[in-house]
Enzyme design. Structure first.
Site, short mmCIF file in Angstrom:
data_model
loop_
_atom_site.label_atom_id
_atom_site.label_comp_id
_atom_site.label_asym_id
_atom_site.label_seq_id
_atom_site.Cartn_x
_atom_site.Cartn_y
_atom_site.Cartn_z
N SER A 1 0.83 -1.21 0.00
CA SER A 1 0.00 0.00 0.00
C SER A 1 0.86 1.25 0.00
O SER A 1 0.38 2.35 -0.31
CB SER A 1 -0.90 0.01 1.24
OG SER A 1 -0.12 0.25 2.40
N ASP B 1 1.74 -6.01 10.18
CA ASP B 1 2.81 -5.84 11.18
C ASP B 1 2.46 -6.48 12.53
O ASP B 1 3.31 -6.55 13.42
CB ASP B 1 3.13 -4.35 11.39
CG ASP B 1 3.72 -3.71 10.14
OD1 ASP B 1 3.96 -4.43 9.15
OD2 ASP B 1 3.93 -2.48 10.15
N SER C 1 -3.34 -3.87 3.30
CA SER C 1 -2.97 -2.73 4.17
C SER C 1 -3.85 -1.51 3.94
O SER C 1 -3.38 -0.37 3.99
CB SER C 1 -1.49 -2.37 3.98
OG SER C 1 -0.67 -3.36 4.54
O1 S3P Z 1 2.25 2.88 4.98
C1 S3P Z 1 2.81 2.51 6.01
O2 S3P Z 1 3.16 3.32 6.90
C2 S3P Z 1 3.05 1.07 6.20
C3 S3P Z 1 2.36 0.14 5.45
C4 S3P Z 1 2.53 -1.32 5.60
O3 S3P Z 1 3.28 -1.80 4.52
P1 S3P Z 1 2.59 -2.48 3.21
O4 S3P Z 1 1.65 -1.51 2.63
O5 S3P Z 1 3.78 -2.73 2.33
O6 S3P Z 1 1.91 -3.72 3.69
C5 S3P Z 1 3.24 -1.67 6.89
O7 S3P Z 1 3.65 -3.02 6.86
C6 S3P Z 1 4.43 -0.78 7.14
O8 S3P Z 1 5.07 -1.11 8.36
C7 S3P Z 1 4.02 0.66 7.24
C1 PEP Z 2 7.26 -3.34 7.26
C2 PEP Z 2 7.69 -2.37 8.07
O1 PEP Z 2 8.22 -1.20 7.67
P1 PEP Z 2 8.65 -0.67 6.22
O2 PEP Z 2 7.92 -1.46 5.17
O3 PEP Z 2 8.24 0.77 6.23
O4 PEP Z 2 10.14 -0.85 6.13
C3 PEP Z 2 7.52 -2.52 9.53
O5 PEP Z 2 7.76 -1.53 10.25
O6 PEP Z 2 7.18 -3.62 10.02
#
Ligand code: S3P
Ligand code: PEP
Length: 402
Positions: free
Chosen positions: A144, A286, A171
């Site tokens: 996302s 997460d 997400s």
């Molecule tokens: O937009 C963000 O702040 C995040 C989106 C998520 O990633 P994905 O969209 O790749 O799942 C999450 O896992 C990440 O820690 C933070």
């Molecule tokens: C996936 C994570 O972060 P990022 O994708 O922003 O590195 C996380 O914090 O678990």
């Protein structure tokens, strides 16, 4: 680092970090608003400290280390603001895909080259050649962050944008968080079904305070679930948060944690536990490691879906979980997009856990110190999102030694 077993946990997680997802978004939005906002309580997470330093950097080479949001958001930001940059990161960052975002930005008019492997960092951004289209299609099932990255820069595009999300959307709460934060800085978006529309608009500099991080809070729910006796207070955290990871309240209710607001704090205490948990992590990836560890140690059978994106995070989190859960006698079995967590029937008395350069491996396995002596390899990894994690553990009564 060793954490001695302690099964009675009482205290406050005083140093709980502010949300890194919110912090990194408001830093991009603030830069697009002329850096005139007053931002309070930005996260001390390394991912946010990197964003703070890099977003207004005049350097040509931008090293985002292992910060996914920083990489993805800055790629869109530097492209659309017509800056010439090289974006690079750790070896792992060079294995995390970015092709979907680069393709979208190229279609919009950005000139971006890959320096090593097609579809992956490092990238050379050569500038923006004027807006070439107003409608874009983008896959929603890989990350996302690609969608959030484009949304935040969309209002400064001369003609705005219609962004159509294709396929399964993962997400989603992070996309909604982006829209909501844009609104708090004066920019309206329309997000209906799979279509996001952003017209040309100007961000308004705003005074904004970042709330505590729900993903970081999840480890305190795990500690409360696993301990024999526990009462933990979490400061500055809201149940009506923009963060999808507030879902940990519902998940942990079934895993034996009661959460109730007490003034400005959230009080966690022991409740009753079920025998089986079914959960879809598509919108809160997460939380998966935290929940898997609790189920594994508490004899709860898990039936999980939505874990696909875990393979492309800080490490391949599925493999890492499988390896480390084995050490306590539990299994995570994958069968065509379904994962079964088979809990342990006998916990060992002492285990050393590897952390795979992944903050969440360290933070998710440490709560097992309520049940056994735990050794954590490379404990410094937590700085990515929660640099004070080990100090907070000490504050509630854990004994840690180097
Ligand atoms: O937009 C963000 O702040 C995040 C989106 C998520 O990633 P994905 O969209 O790749 O799942 C999450 O896992 C990440 O820690 C933070
Ligand atoms: C996936 C994570 O972060 P990022 O994708 O922003 O590195 C996380 O914090 O678990």
């Amino acid at each position: 680092m060793t954490i001695q077993k302690n099964s009675s946990i009482y205290g406050t997680a005083n140093l709980l970090p502010a949300s890194k997802s919110i912090s990194n978004r408001v830093l991009i939005i603030n830069a697009l608003a002329g850096n005139a906002s007053q931002l309070h309580n930005l996260s001390d997470a390394n991912d946010t400290q990197l964003m703070l330093r890099l977003v207004n950097s005049k350097d040509r080479i931008i090293d985002v280390e292992d910060a996914g949001t920083t990489m993805r958001f800055l790629t869109a930001y530097f492209s659309i603001t017509n800056q010439r940059k090289v974006l690079t990161g750790t070896q792992r960052m060079k294995e995390r895909p970015i092709g979907i975002l680069v393709d979208a930005l190229r279609t919009l008019g950005a000139d971006i080259d890959y320096q090593e492997k097609e579809g992956y960092p490092p990238l050379t951004i050569n500038g923006f050649n004027g807006q070439k289209t107003t409608s874009l299609k983008i896959r929603g099932d890989i990350s996302s962050q690609f969608i959030s990255a484009i949304m935040m820069v969309a209002p400064v595009l001369p003609q705005g944008i219609k962004l159509e999300l294709e396929g399964k959307i993962g997400s989603r709460p992070y996309i909604e968080m982006t829209a909501s934060l844009m609104a708090q800085f004066g920019v309206k978006t329309k997000f209906v079904g799979n279509l996001i529309t952003v017209t040309p608009q100007t961000y308004t500099p705003t005074e904004f305070t970042v709330e505590s991080d729900w993903s970081a809070a999840s480890y305190w729910f795990a500690i409360t679930a696993l301990a024999e006796k526990a009462e933990v207070l979490l400061p500055r955290i809201s149940l009506h948060s923009l963060q999808g990871d507030r879902a940990i309240v519902d998940i942990m209710k079934t895993l034996g944690v009661e959460a109730e607001i007490e003034g400005s704090q959230l009080k966690l205490s022991k409740g009753s536990i079920t025998k089986e948990l079914r959960w879809d992590f598509t919108h809160c990836p997460d939380l998966a490691q935290t929940v898997a560890v609790v189920c594994a140690a508490k004899g709860v059978k898990g039936s999980f879906t939505g874990l696909e994106s875990l393979r492309i995070k800080e490490t391949d989190r599925i493999t890492a979980l499988q390896n480390e859960l084995k050490k306590i006698g539990a299994d995570l079995i994958e069968e065509s997009s379904q994962w079964t967590l088979v809990p342990t029937d006998k916990l060992p008395t002492r285990v050393t856990f590897a952390t795979y350069k992944d903050h969440r491996m360290a933070m998710a396995f440490a709560p097992l110190a309520t049940l056994m002596d735990v050794d954590i390899e490379n404990p410094g990894v937590v700085k990515k999102s929660y640099p004070n994690y080990w100090n907070d553990l000490k504050a509630v009564g854990f004994h840690l030694t180097e």
